[in-house]
Design an enzyme around this catalytic site. Structure first.
Site, PDB file in Angstrom:
ATOM      1  N   PRO A 126       0.761  -1.146   0.055  1.00 47.99           N
ATOM      2  CA  PRO A 126      -0.052   0.012   0.083  1.00 47.99           C
ATOM      3  C   PRO A 126       0.680   1.340   0.025  1.00 47.99           C
ATOM      4  O   PRO A 126       1.843   1.399   0.635  1.00 47.99           O
ATOM      5  CB  PRO A 126      -0.769   0.024   1.175  1.00 47.99           C
ATOM      6  N   ASN A 127       0.360   2.132  -0.791  1.00 45.38           N
ATOM      7  CA  ASN A 127       0.998   3.703  -0.788  1.00 45.38           C
ATOM      8  C   ASN A 127       2.136   3.748  -1.679  1.00 45.38           C
ATOM      9  O   ASN A 127       2.655   4.771  -2.013  1.00 45.38           O
ATOM     10  CB  ASN A 127       1.007   4.158   0.463  1.00 45.38           C
ATOM     11  N   ARG A 187       5.236  12.356  -2.843  1.00 45.79           N
ATOM     12  CA  ARG A 187       5.014  12.906  -1.624  1.00 45.79           C
ATOM     13  C   ARG A 187       6.073  12.416  -0.633  1.00 45.79           C
ATOM     14  O   ARG A 187       6.606  11.337  -1.058  1.00 45.79           O
ATOM     15  CB  ARG A 187       3.627  12.504  -1.060  1.00 45.79           C
ATOM     16  N   TYR A 229      11.263   8.852   1.691  1.00 44.00           N
ATOM     17  CA  TYR A 229      11.087   7.599   0.566  1.00 44.00           C
ATOM     18  C   TYR A 229      12.138   8.040  -0.471  1.00 44.00           C
ATOM     19  O   TYR A 229      12.153   7.150  -1.438  1.00 44.00           O
ATOM     20  CB  TYR A 229       9.777   7.097   0.378  1.00 44.00           C
ATOM     21  N   ASN A 244       7.847  -5.824  -0.462  1.00 43.20           N
ATOM     22  CA  ASN A 244       7.874  -4.629   0.252  1.00 43.20           C
ATOM     23  C   ASN A 244       6.534  -4.364   0.551  1.00 43.20           C
ATOM     24  O   ASN A 244       5.499  -3.987  -0.213  1.00 43.20           O
ATOM     25  CB  ASN A 244       8.341  -3.336  -0.459  1.00 43.20           C
ATOM     26  N   ALA A 287       3.088  -0.914   5.091  1.00 43.83           N
ATOM     27  CA  ALA A 287       2.819  -0.816   6.358  1.00 43.83           C
ATOM     28  C   ALA A 287       1.931  -2.291   6.769  1.00 43.83           C
ATOM     29  O   ALA A 287       2.004  -2.449   7.915  1.00 43.83           O
ATOM     30  CB  ALA A 287       1.772   0.404   6.549  1.00 43.83           C
ATOM     31  N   GLU A 303      12.595  -9.916   2.399  1.00 48.80           N
ATOM     32  CA  GLU A 303      11.634  -8.284   2.782  1.00 48.80           C
ATOM     33  C   GLU A 303      12.469  -7.280   2.407  1.00 48.80           C
ATOM     34  O   GLU A 303      13.721  -7.318   2.836  1.00 48.80           O
ATOM     35  CB  GLU A 303      11.620  -8.875   4.295  1.00 48.80           C
ATOM     36  N   HIS A 306      12.415  -2.882   2.356  1.00 45.36           N
ATOM     37  CA  HIS A 306      11.897  -1.678   2.678  1.00 45.36           C
ATOM     38  C   HIS A 306      13.013  -0.484   2.280  1.00 45.36           C
ATOM     39  O   HIS A 306      14.001  -0.724   2.153  1.00 45.36           O
ATOM     40  CB  HIS A 306      11.589  -1.431   4.117  1.00 45.36           C
ATOM     41  N   ARG A 314      13.038   4.137  12.831  1.00 46.36           N
ATOM     42  CA  ARG A 314      11.814   5.013  12.696  1.00 46.36           C
ATOM     43  C   ARG A 314      10.871   4.797  14.062  1.00 46.36           C
ATOM     44  O   ARG A 314      11.611   4.456  14.751  1.00 46.36           O
ATOM     45  CB  ARG A 314      11.143   4.601  11.300  1.00 46.36           C
TER      46      ARG A 314
HETATM   47  O1  CA2 Z   1      10.156   1.962   3.805  1.00 49.41           O
HETATM   48  C1  CA2 Z   1       9.412   1.431   3.486  1.00 49.41           C
HETATM   49  O2  CA2 Z   1       9.722   0.578   2.291  1.00 49.41           O
HETATM   50  C2  CA2 Z   1       7.910   1.042   4.087  1.00 49.41           C
HETATM   51  O3  CA2 Z   1       7.734  -0.307   3.611  1.00 49.41           O
HETATM   52  C3  CA2 Z   1       7.084   2.001   3.370  1.00 49.41           C
HETATM   53  C4  CA2 Z   1       5.878   1.951   3.984  1.00 49.41           C
HETATM   54  C5  CA2 Z   1       5.951   2.139   5.467  1.00 49.41           C
HETATM   55  O4  CA2 Z   1       4.424   1.891   6.065  1.00 49.41           O
HETATM   56  C6  CA2 Z   1       6.956   0.974   5.794  1.00 49.41           C
HETATM   57  O5  CA2 Z   1       6.806   1.171   7.529  1.00 49.41           O
HETATM   58  C7  CA2 Z   1       8.196   1.119   5.365  1.00 49.41           C
HETATM   59  C8  CA2 Z   1       5.020   3.320   3.365  1.00 49.41           C
HETATM   60  C9  CA2 Z   1       5.021   3.370   1.969  1.00 49.41           C
HETATM   61  C10 CA2 Z   1       4.317   4.664   1.954  1.00 49.41           C
HETATM   62  O6  CA2 Z   1       4.930   5.254   0.923  1.00 49.41           O
HETATM   63  C11 CA2 Z   1       4.806   6.702   0.476  1.00 49.41           C
HETATM   64  C12 CA2 Z   1       5.316   7.244  -0.456  1.00 49.41           C
HETATM   65  C13 CA2 Z   1       5.173   8.545  -0.976  1.00 49.41           C
HETATM   66  C14 CA2 Z   1       4.414   9.339  -0.119  1.00 49.41           C
HETATM   67  C15 CA2 Z   1       3.720   8.741   0.911  1.00 49.41           C
HETATM   68  C16 CA2 Z   1       3.706   7.327   1.243  1.00 49.41           C
END
Ligand code: CA2
Length: 148
Positions: free
Chosen positions: A11-12, A19, A24, A75, A78, A99, A101, A108
């Site tokens: 997700p996301n 953003r 990221y 990946n 969340a 896995e 990230h 974090r």
């Molecule tokens: O660091 C990573 O790759 C995560 O899997 C990214 C997830 C986060 O919840 C994990 O704890 C770590 C979040 C992905 C959200 O991606 C976004 C990208 C741009 C703007 C907002 C969110």
């Protein structure tokens, strides 16, 4: 034998590069897919690259991977920190999984320190941004070379 790998994004991650670049990075998911395609070609493996915002769809992709792919890079976003269902799906398919990230989840918030995926993964790569995808491909292909 040429191996096939699945790179599954949760997700996301479709929002990457649009953003929160301070967390990221500036790279889009499309850029990352291109980076993965180049790395896979260089290592002579085939790959599929998928993103979904839906837990059940990610689980369906994991189930469908059996017999089609030799290993997976996940990946889970969340869902890493919340989804026993994804963990069970990974256990059930009996495929090696790395896995991944972008960020260093251990540096974090405390709620990101725990991963339901880690115990069912071959290993974890985190904190290297988009470059982590290439590292994960290398790690998985190396693992398949010695175990698969
Ligand atoms: O660091 C990573 O790759 C995560 O899997 C990214 C997830 C986060 O919840 C994990 O704890 C770590 C979040 C992905 C959200 O991606 C976004 C990208 C741009 C703007 C907002 C969110």
């Amino acid at each position: 034998m040429q191996h096939a790998i699945l790179i599954l994004n949760g997700p996301n991650l479709n929002l990457l590069g649009t953003r929160q670049p301070e967390v990221y990075g500036p790279t889009t998911l499309q850029d990352i897919e291109a980076l993965c395609a180049a790395k896979a070609a260089a290592l002579n493996v085939t790959m599929d690259f998928v993103q979904s915002n839906h837990e059940g769809v990610l689980i369906d992709h994991l189930h469908a991977a059996r017999g089609r792919f030799d290993g997976i890079i996940l990946n889970a976003g969340a869902y890493t920190h919340s989804s026993i269902a994804l963990m069970d799906a990974v256990s059930s398919i009996m495929l090696p999984l790395v896995e991944l990230h972008l960020s260093n989840i251990h540096a974090r918030e405390a709620f990101r320190h725990h991963s339901y995926i880690a115990p069912v993964a071959v290993g974890q790569i985190c904190g290297f941004g988009a470059a982590g995808y290439a590292l994960a491909i290398e790690a998985l292909v190396g693992y398949l070379g010695t175990h698969g």
